[in-house]
Every structure is written in C-alpha cells, then in structure tokens.
Enzyme design. Sequence first.
Site, PDB file in Angstrom:
ATOM      1  N   SER A  76      62.373 101.891  92.291  1.00 11.23           N
ATOM      2  CA  SER A  76      62.013 101.272  93.571  1.00 11.23           C
ATOM      3  C   SER A  76      61.211 102.179  94.498  1.00 11.23           C
ATOM      4  O   SER A  76      60.707 101.706  95.525  1.00 11.23           O
ATOM      5  CB  SER A  76      63.268 100.786  94.293  1.00 11.23           C
ATOM      6  OG  SER A  76      63.771  99.624  93.671  1.00 11.23           O
ATOM      7  N   ARG A 173      61.254  88.320  86.309  1.00 12.00           N
ATOM      8  CA  ARG A 173      61.598  88.928  87.592  1.00 12.00           C
ATOM      9  C   ARG A 173      61.210  88.005  88.751  1.00 12.00           C
ATOM     10  O   ARG A 173      61.885  87.943  89.777  1.00 12.00           O
ATOM     11  CB  ARG A 173      60.898  90.289  87.724  1.00 12.00           C
ATOM     12  CG  ARG A 173      61.074  90.998  89.056  1.00 12.00           C
ATOM     13  CD  ARG A 173      62.529  91.188  89.453  1.00 12.00           C
ATOM     14  NE  ARG A 173      63.302  91.905  88.474  1.00 12.00           N
ATOM     15  CZ  ARG A 173      63.426  93.219  88.415  1.00 12.00           C
ATOM     16  NH1 ARG A 173      62.802  93.974  89.281  1.00 12.00           N
ATOM     17  NH2 ARG A 173      64.172  93.784  87.503  1.00 12.00           N
ATOM     18  N   GLY A 366      66.100 104.008  91.996  1.00 12.15           N
ATOM     19  CA  GLY A 366      67.359 103.985  91.274  1.00 12.15           C
ATOM     20  C   GLY A 366      67.808 105.284  90.637  1.00 12.15           C
ATOM     21  O   GLY A 366      69.012 105.570  90.622  1.00 12.15           O
TER      22      GLY A 366
END
Length: 413
Positions: A76, A173, A366
């Site tokens: 991210s 996604r 992450g």
Amino acid sequence: MGSIIDAAAAADPVVLMETAFRKAVKSRQIPGAVIMARDCSGNLNYTRCFGARTVRRDECNQLPPLQVDTPCRLASATKLLTTIMALQCMERGLVDLDETVDRLLPDLSAMPVLEGFDDAGNARLRERRGKITLRHLLTHTSGLSYVFLHPLLREYMAQGHLQSAEKFGIQSRLAPPAVNDPGAEWIYGANLDWAGKLVERATGLDLEQYLQENICAPLGITDMTFKLQQRPDMLARRADQTHRNSADGRLRYDDSVYFRADGEECFGGQGVFSGPGSYMKVLHSLLKRDGLLLQPQTVDMMFQPALEPRLEEQMNQHMDASPHINYGGPMPMVLRRSFGLGGIIALEDLDGEDWRRKGSLTFGGGPNIVWQIDPKAGLCTLAFFQLEPWNDPVCRDLTRTFEHAIYAQYQQG
C-alpha cells in the site's frame, strides 16, 4: 578519555537506536531493515541498512544483505505514487478533483451498493446515491471497501460472487460492490486501484509506462516498477517476503503470489516494487517542493485536511476502534487525525518538538513500511521492512525508536 567517549556514545539516541536494530536482527526478531531520513536543506542525509533480505540462505549458506537498492514490495505504499500520478493528471487538465468519474470510469459509476442480505441470504443491492469524484478516491470516501475489511463483502465473497485474490487479476480487486454512498463515510478500500485506472484512461498509457515517464524519469529512478517479472536485474536481488508466526513469533519464508507473478494489470493501490532509496527520492521531492513531480501548490494541497468535520470524526472513531489494523503504524492511537491527498495527517504534534509535528503526512505498506513527511520540522523519514503481517509490534516499536532518534539528533543540530 576512552570511557568519556564511550559514555557519550551510549547516551547518543542514534547510537542506541542503531543498537536496537542490530539486536533485533541478531535475535532473529526481524530479518532486516532499511531506515532513511532527509531534511530540506540537505544537511541531514541518513541511511542505515541492517540484516538480510530473506530468511533463506543462499548456495553459500549466507543470508544476502538487505541494501538501500534492494527491490522490495511496496504494497500500500504504492498508493502515494498513484496519488501523485492522479494529481499530475489534474495539473495537466486531464481530470478535475471534483469532477464525477462517469467520463473515465463508467464501470465504477454503474457499480451498485451492497446493503445487506435478505432472509433467504440473497444480496440486497441498490443504486448509488451521489456521484464519485477523484477526490473521493484519493481520500477513501467513495464508499468502496476491501473485502477482507468488511463483513458484508466477506459474506458476498463466501456466496461465490467474487473471485479469490489468488487469481491476481485487477478485475477481481475492482469487482466488489460499494458498501456505502460517496461522501458518507471514510472506508479503506480499493480506491487507488480505481484511481490508477483513471490515470490510464485519461492518458492512454498503462500505469507502468506512466510511472516510468512521470515519476522515475524526473527523479533518475531505475529500480521502480509494477512489472517485476519483466525486470531480471531486479528479480535477481529482490527481497523475499517474511511472515511472523502468530503462535510462537518465529519467522518463516512466505512464498507470496505477489513475488511469483505480475498482476494482469497494474494495481495502483499495491502493485509497485522499488528499492528503499528510490522511494525516498519521491518523499524528498515532495518535502522540498522542488517541482520535479508536482507543482509546489499541489504539494501544499496534499497536506491540507480533506475531510469535512463529520467524516473526520467518523474516521477517528473508526481508527480508534481498530487497533488491530492501526492504519497510522507508529502514531499514538489517541492522536487526532484527518486524511489528506495521499495519507493520514496529524492534527497535533505527536510529542511537542521531539517527534512528528502537526501537519505531517504519513502512510505505509503491509510489509511494515512506514513513510512520513513533516513540513513543519523539515524532515522526511522512511522505515522499510519486508515482514508481515502489518502492525508487527517489533517493527512498530523499532520504527518509533528510529523516528525519535532522528528527531532528537536533528533538534540538536
């Protein structure tokens, strides 16, 4: 004389911090880390590398070192790059922040809102109320959520409506329905993946080509890409992903799909690989407002709280109630926050002049990557791990120790 020097070194916060990182590596609490800090003037240029880029030994039974140019998965932390690319499109008149996305993202505009399930277990979908704008996407106020974060979407996937992320296609996604209307609440979701698609459609370029031409080229970056599998030079020396076992805290190699195959398309919310040094070039450019990526007034806009009071209050309540997620990483949980164009904004000093100041911007990725830009202090810092899951207590504490030490050193001049 020697004892005096030793005592001074022992009291130096940077020496103590670096010792903490070395101990964490030696005791196998972390495989490795890269930490970096820069200031506006160029007087502070701090980089330290610790440990290894993997827990797997090579053919010589060695652990290859983690270095400042080791390609790492940003996860991210990619979102900042996509935010910059979207704002470049705004500067060039290709899109307006407050224009509805209907023109460029009609598929997003047509997406329904999942309200829940009826007594028979069937999904209840309705039309969206209101229009999504680019500003909504950049501030996570579009009504989209990640499947793993929202119980309605988890149930929706359990019923077979969505493909597993293992398929690694961007359509999986982007496929989940919204869970609320635009502007109704702050929800962390696939907003930057959609913003990446907006950049592609506005420019006619795929996000990899746009990244290379508009972020990498201006900064002289050669090791940043969405397409790791197409870069054998980066593949040969990339970091592995390591996972900490929740039961006993031991580290193990994680054969993650992200390292084995490129996505079918570019994921603007999570898809970039980069060396830590190259990512710091992006942070430093924004700190200096040097115009290489964005005009100074656009950079200033990134640091302005973008949420109206109601949404800001709701976001703070959500974050306070989600310590297991801990979006702010090393930030104190009780801190008052807002969201800007690119990350979380601190609405107060974290610790007077001894840590991040009011108005600093931060986010992460992450594998326990944490970046922050502090215009008031004139500093930017970057802590780079490749260890999951996010919010690892060892990584979080080391990041705090690192930042405190850098601020202490910088205050001393």
